[in-house]
Design an enzyme around this catalytic site. Structure first.
Site, short mmCIF file in Angstrom:
data_model
loop_
_atom_site.label_atom_id
_atom_site.label_comp_id
_atom_site.label_asym_id
_atom_site.label_seq_id
_atom_site.Cartn_x
_atom_site.Cartn_y
_atom_site.Cartn_z
N GLY A 52 0.78 -1.28 0.09
CA GLY A 52 0.04 0.05 -0.12
C GLY A 52 0.85 1.21 0.01
O GLY A 52 1.84 1.45 0.63
N ARG A 79 1.22 -4.83 -5.57
CA ARG A 79 1.15 -5.91 -5.13
C ARG A 79 1.28 -6.89 -6.28
O ARG A 79 0.61 -7.19 -7.27
CB ARG A 79 -0.41 -6.32 -4.29
CG ARG A 79 -0.51 -5.31 -3.37
CD ARG A 79 -1.64 -5.77 -2.44
NE ARG A 79 -2.05 -4.24 -1.69
CZ ARG A 79 -1.68 -3.81 -0.51
NH1 ARG A 79 -0.63 -4.55 0.15
NH2 ARG A 79 -2.25 -2.91 -0.14
N ASP A 117 5.01 -5.27 6.03
CA ASP A 117 5.76 -6.66 6.36
C ASP A 117 5.58 -7.63 5.31
O ASP A 117 6.50 -8.29 5.02
CB ASP A 117 4.98 -7.06 7.63
CG ASP A 117 3.47 -7.32 7.75
OD1 ASP A 117 2.87 -6.61 6.60
OD2 ASP A 117 2.91 -8.00 8.18
N THR A 142 4.28 2.32 5.54
CA THR A 142 2.90 1.94 5.65
C THR A 142 2.16 2.87 6.55
O THR A 142 2.59 3.42 7.58
CB THR A 142 2.54 0.74 6.34
OG1 THR A 142 1.44 0.54 6.54
CG2 THR A 142 3.52 0.32 7.41
N ASP A 152 -0.10 2.11 8.56
CA ASP A 152 -1.03 1.44 9.59
C ASP A 152 0.09 1.33 10.91
O ASP A 152 -0.81 1.16 11.87
CB ASP A 152 -0.91 -0.10 8.93
CG ASP A 152 -2.10 -0.27 8.19
OD1 ASP A 152 -2.97 0.35 8.37
OD2 ASP A 152 -2.06 -1.16 7.30
N ASP A 196 2.05 -0.71 12.19
CA ASP A 196 1.72 -1.98 12.93
C ASP A 196 3.29 -2.86 13.00
O ASP A 196 2.91 -3.87 13.45
CB ASP A 196 0.54 -2.84 12.28
CG ASP A 196 0.62 -2.95 10.87
OD1 ASP A 196 1.83 -2.26 10.38
OD2 ASP A 196 0.10 -3.70 10.18
N ARG A 249 -7.18 -2.39 8.28
CA ARG A 249 -7.70 -3.73 8.24
C ARG A 249 -7.21 -4.69 9.21
O ARG A 249 -8.03 -5.48 10.04
CB ARG A 249 -7.17 -4.52 7.00
CG ARG A 249 -8.16 -4.22 5.79
CD ARG A 249 -7.87 -5.28 4.63
NE ARG A 249 -6.33 -5.41 4.42
CZ ARG A 249 -5.60 -4.71 3.40
NH1 ARG A 249 -6.02 -4.10 2.43
NH2 ARG A 249 -4.46 -5.12 3.23
N GLY A 294 -11.14 13.47 20.35
CA GLY A 294 -12.33 13.39 21.70
C GLY A 294 -13.43 12.26 21.42
O GLY A 294 -14.42 12.78 21.70
P1 ATP Z 1 0.77 -2.62 3.54
O1 ATP Z 1 1.30 -2.63 4.96
O2 ATP Z 1 0.77 -1.31 3.00
O3 ATP Z 1 -0.21 -3.55 3.10
P2 ATP Z 1 2.69 -4.63 2.73
O4 ATP Z 1 4.13 -4.53 2.39
O5 ATP Z 1 2.44 -5.48 3.68
O6 ATP Z 1 2.02 -3.38 2.70
P3 ATP Z 1 1.56 -6.65 0.75
O7 ATP Z 1 0.73 -6.81 -0.05
O8 ATP Z 1 1.39 -7.80 2.01
O9 ATP Z 1 1.97 -5.14 1.47
O10 ATP Z 1 3.06 -7.51 0.14
C1 ATP Z 1 3.74 -6.81 -0.84
C2 ATP Z 1 4.25 -7.69 -1.93
O11 ATP Z 1 5.12 -8.33 -1.42
C3 ATP Z 1 3.11 -8.73 -2.41
O12 ATP Z 1 2.44 -8.32 -3.36
C4 ATP Z 1 4.08 -9.85 -2.73
O13 ATP Z 1 4.60 -9.30 -4.18
C5 ATP Z 1 5.15 -9.58 -1.82
N1 ATP Z 1 5.35 -10.62 -0.69
C6 ATP Z 1 4.60 -10.71 0.07
N2 ATP Z 1 4.62 -11.76 0.99
C7 ATP Z 1 5.84 -12.58 0.02
C8 ATP Z 1 6.21 -14.03 0.36
N3 ATP Z 1 6.05 -14.64 1.14
N4 ATP Z 1 7.10 -14.39 -0.81
C9 ATP Z 1 7.27 -13.62 -2.07
N5 ATP Z 1 6.77 -12.27 -2.10
C10 ATP Z 1 6.11 -11.95 -1.15
#
Ligand code: ATP
Length: 326
Positions: free
Chosen positions: A14, A75, A106, A129, A131, A133, A175, A189
């Site tokens: 994101g 993504r 993450d 991000t 979030d 988190d 989410r 508040g």
């Molecule tokens: P946000 O917190 O904003 O959602 P994010 O980095 O957590 O951001 P994700 O959509 O979870 O967003 O992950 C981004 C991209 O990282 C995924 O679309 C994918 O291409 C890659 N990715 C995530 N997990 C894996 C994995 N286990 N192996 C390979 N690529 C991965």
């Protein structure tokens, strides 16, 4: 200092306000250290497709104040396959890229771990991000701006709620994490804040509204994180109107406005510090770590720790809301 040659930088997952400030810091620090820096467009998908261009210092002029990401983000399902990763690796070889800076959440760091296990390309992450988190950093890039955007919107809703003695439900982003709801709700508040990290008991929510009614407190703002377990603000609105049929109830979903806009000064400074730290970290031989800020200082936390757990919400903040909304 280790010699790093060419650095690839990408934004993934994101988008969040301040990503551009981080890109700028990565590009300029890399060039300062004698590296060539390549922008990889559309996250891991652009890496697979070779959507890669060299970034010079002037290419990142005047982006520090802009929301979104000049590199665009995506993504990528393909990157989660062996063929996708192999194609991405071939593109890095083609451009002589031997180190990566990954700006994302993450999920993006999970991708970096999987890629490193196979191809040993060093990578340092930057938490981008809204979030907030992630463990290993007190703040993530974009969080402060998103909270301020939500706060300004809720302030406006509060004005109109007051004019009509209405009860308002406001859904904010989150989410899986309630930080935006918690912080924007406290800043405005709000009477109640519903977040995914805490089980929502509708009977307690309704009892708090009943308490306000008894005290003749007419305006009631409930901030709801989108991932709260109450099944969405319409479900909450229905439960409230069933119990208080005379109450004027409205709901509002803030949505994507929370992702856009000029980053706050806090996000610009955070992004600049972390972009600078990430490239210096790579130059010092660091890899498979995320640069973060803890207690005001830059720290590097292994990706494996960052993706293993989530930052818990502070219980004292949850307790405080109930006291400050009486
Ligand atoms: P946000 O917190 O904003 O959602 P994010 O980095 O957590 O951001 P994700 O959509 O979870 O967003 O992950 C981004 C991209 O990282 C995924 O679309 C994918 O291409 C890659 N990715 C995530 N997990 C894996 C994995 N286990 N192996 C390979 N690529 C991965």
């Amino acid at each position: 200092m280790k010699n790093i040659g060419n650095i690839g930088v990408l934004t993934s997952g994101g988008d969040s306000p301040g990503m551009n400030a981080a890109i700028r810091a990565v590009v300029r620090t890399g060039i300062y250290l004698g590296c060539r820096v390549f922008g990889i467009h559309r996250g891991y998908q652009g890496m697979i497709e070779g959507d890669i261009t060299e970034l010079k210092s002037t290419d990142v002029s005047n982006i520090i104040s802009r929301g979104g990401t000049i590199l665009k983000t995506a993504r990528s399902k393909d990157f989660m396959t062996l063929q996708g990763m192999e194609a991405a690796y071939r593109q890095l070889l083609k451009h002589d890229i031997d180190a990566l800076v990954i700006i994302g959440g993450d999920g993006s760091f999970r991708g970096a771990v999987a890629f490193f296990e196979k191809y040993l390309i060093p990578a340092v992450g930057i938490p981008g991000t809204i979030d907030k988190d992630l463990v290993g950093t007190d703040f993530t890039i974009g969080f402060d701006t998103a909270v301020n955007t939500a706060m300004e919107a809720i302030d406006k809703i509060k004005d109109t709620a007051e004019a009509h003695d209405r009860l308002f439900l406001v859904e904010v982003m989150g989410r899986d994490a309630g930080y935006i709801a918690l912080n924007s709700g406290i800043a405005c508040g709000a009477e109640d804040i519903l977040i995914p990290e805490e089980e929502t008991r509708m009977d307690e929510v309704l009892e708090r509204i009943a308490g306000d009614e008894r005290r003749k407190k007419e305006v009631h703002i409930i901030v709801v994180a989108e991932g709260d377990d109450s099944s969405g603000i319409e479900a909450v609105a229905k439960a409230v109107s069933e119990r208080f049929p005379a109450k004027d109830i409205r709901s509002c979903v803030l949505g994507h406005i929370q992702r856009g806009g000029a980053p706050s000064s806090a996000d610009r400074v955070l992004a600049s510090r972390l972009g600078y730290a990430a490239v210096n970290g790579l130059a010092e031989g660091k890899s498979q770590v995320m640069a973060g800020i803890v207690n005001g200082n830059v720290v590097f936390t292994p990706f494996k720790n960052v993706i293993k757990s989530r930052m818990p919400v502070q219980q004292d903040m949850l307790n405080m809301i109930k006291v400050l909304s009486i």
